[in-house]
Design an enzyme around this catalytic site. Sequence first.
Site, short mmCIF file in Angstrom:
data_model
loop_
_atom_site.label_atom_id
_atom_site.label_comp_id
_atom_site.label_asym_id
_atom_site.label_seq_id
_atom_site.Cartn_x
_atom_site.Cartn_y
_atom_site.Cartn_z
N LYS A 9 0.82 -1.21 0.00
CA LYS A 9 0.00 0.00 0.00
C LYS A 9 0.87 1.28 0.00
CE LYS A 9 -4.00 -2.13 2.30
NZ LYS A 9 -5.00 -1.99 3.41
N TYR A 49 -12.44 -2.13 -3.76
CA TYR A 49 -12.99 -2.23 -2.41
C TYR A 49 -14.53 -2.17 -2.40
CZ TYR A 49 -8.41 -1.95 -0.12
OH TYR A 49 -7.13 -2.20 0.32
N PHE A 57 -15.39 3.78 6.80
CA PHE A 57 -13.98 4.04 6.47
C PHE A 57 -13.70 4.09 4.97
CE2 PHE A 57 -14.36 -0.59 7.24
CZ PHE A 57 -13.84 -1.10 6.06
N ARG A 85 -2.39 -14.46 4.96
CA ARG A 85 -3.14 -13.73 6.00
C ARG A 85 -2.42 -13.87 7.36
NH1 ARG A 85 -7.29 -10.09 4.45
NH2 ARG A 85 -7.60 -10.09 6.70
N THR A 91 -5.85 -6.71 10.81
CA THR A 91 -6.06 -5.43 10.11
C THR A 91 -5.46 -4.26 10.88
OG1 THR A 91 -8.16 -6.34 9.29
CG2 THR A 91 -7.84 -3.96 9.08
N ARG A 102 2.27 -6.48 9.41
CA ARG A 102 1.56 -5.29 9.90
C ARG A 102 2.05 -4.89 11.30
NH1 ARG A 102 -4.46 -6.90 7.62
NH2 ARG A 102 -4.41 -5.68 5.70
N ASN A 112 -2.06 0.27 6.91
CA ASN A 112 -1.51 -0.97 7.45
C ASN A 112 -0.62 -1.71 6.47
OD1 ASN A 112 -3.51 -1.80 5.76
ND2 ASN A 112 -4.78 -2.78 7.32
N HIS A 115 -2.20 -5.31 1.66
CA HIS A 115 -3.50 -5.99 1.48
C HIS A 115 -3.22 -7.44 1.13
CE1 HIS A 115 -7.51 -6.92 -0.15
NE2 HIS A 115 -6.84 -7.62 -1.05
N GLU A 126 -9.34 -10.87 -7.35
CA GLU A 126 -8.38 -9.78 -7.14
C GLU A 126 -7.15 -9.92 -8.04
OE1 GLU A 126 -9.72 -8.87 -2.52
OE2 GLU A 126 -7.69 -9.61 -2.92
O1 CDP Z 1 -7.29 -5.66 4.89
P1 CDP Z 1 -8.14 -6.56 5.76
O2 CDP Z 1 -8.80 -7.68 4.98
O3 CDP Z 1 -7.39 -7.05 6.97
O4 CDP Z 1 -9.32 -5.64 6.36
P2 CDP Z 1 -10.75 -5.23 5.77
O5 CDP Z 1 -11.72 -5.30 6.89
O6 CDP Z 1 -11.06 -6.05 4.55
O7 CDP Z 1 -10.59 -3.71 5.38
C1 CDP Z 1 -9.92 -3.32 4.19
C2 CDP Z 1 -9.01 -2.18 4.52
O8 CDP Z 1 -9.79 -1.06 4.94
C3 CDP Z 1 -8.04 -2.40 5.67
O9 CDP Z 1 -6.87 -3.11 5.30
C4 CDP Z 1 -7.73 -0.97 6.08
O10 CDP Z 1 -6.77 -0.36 5.20
C5 CDP Z 1 -9.08 -0.29 5.88
N1 CDP Z 1 -9.86 -0.21 7.14
C6 CDP Z 1 -9.95 1.00 7.83
O11 CDP Z 1 -9.37 1.99 7.38
N2 CDP Z 1 -10.68 1.08 8.99
C7 CDP Z 1 -11.32 0.01 9.47
N3 CDP Z 1 -12.02 0.11 10.61
C8 CDP Z 1 -11.25 -1.21 8.80
C9 CDP Z 1 -10.51 -1.30 7.63
MG MG Z 2 -10.22 -7.60 3.48
#
Ligand code: CDP
Ligand code: MG
Length: 133
Positions: A9, A49, A57, A85, A91, A102, A112, A115, A126
């Site tokens: 990222k 996304y 968010f 993962r 996250t 992370r 973070n 992805h 993806e």
């Molecule tokens: O990336 P991951 O699958 O772990 O998390 P996600 O729930 O699919 O969310 C996608 C991305 O959104 C995260 O990696 C963060 O960059 C962002 N995010 C955020 O800014 N605030 C949150 N509360 C949750 C996610």
């Molecule tokens: Mg995700």
Amino acid sequence: MSKTLLIIKPDATERNLVGHVINRLERARFKIAEIRLVRLTEQQARQFYAVHEGKPFLESLVAFMTSGPVIPMMLEKDNAVEDLRTLIGATDPAKAACGTIRYEVGRTIEKNSVHASDSDENAAKEVAFFFDA
Ligand code: CDP
Ligand code: MG
């Protein structure tokens, strides 16, 4: 061998952490099968996304993901989705297990650093978003 998608990222490309992240991936036995450097448009970030449509968010996430270059790559390994993962961690970097990517380099729950796809089905989608065939 199975496939997954990782994206470095903008917070990580901006801090010159590309080599560091790739080193972590290679030490964990992932093979880089495809790699690009891309600047996402707003439309592309929203499409990528789309699953987060309506989440509080999303707007900030789209702004962040279009703020600088990102590096998507297709990775291959046995059990690629689950193992990646585990390697990247939770996250929120503050909650990520010690030793995960992370935990090491993530800054905030948004910035973070990486992805990773969360299922084989999403990995296929993806990968196809960034790479042919
Ligand atoms: O990336 P991951 O699958 O772990 O998390 P996600 O729930 O699919 O969310 C996608 C991305 O959104 C995260 O990696 C963060 O960059 C962002 N995010 C955020 O800014 N605030 C949150 N509360 C949750 C996610
Ligand atoms: Mg995700």
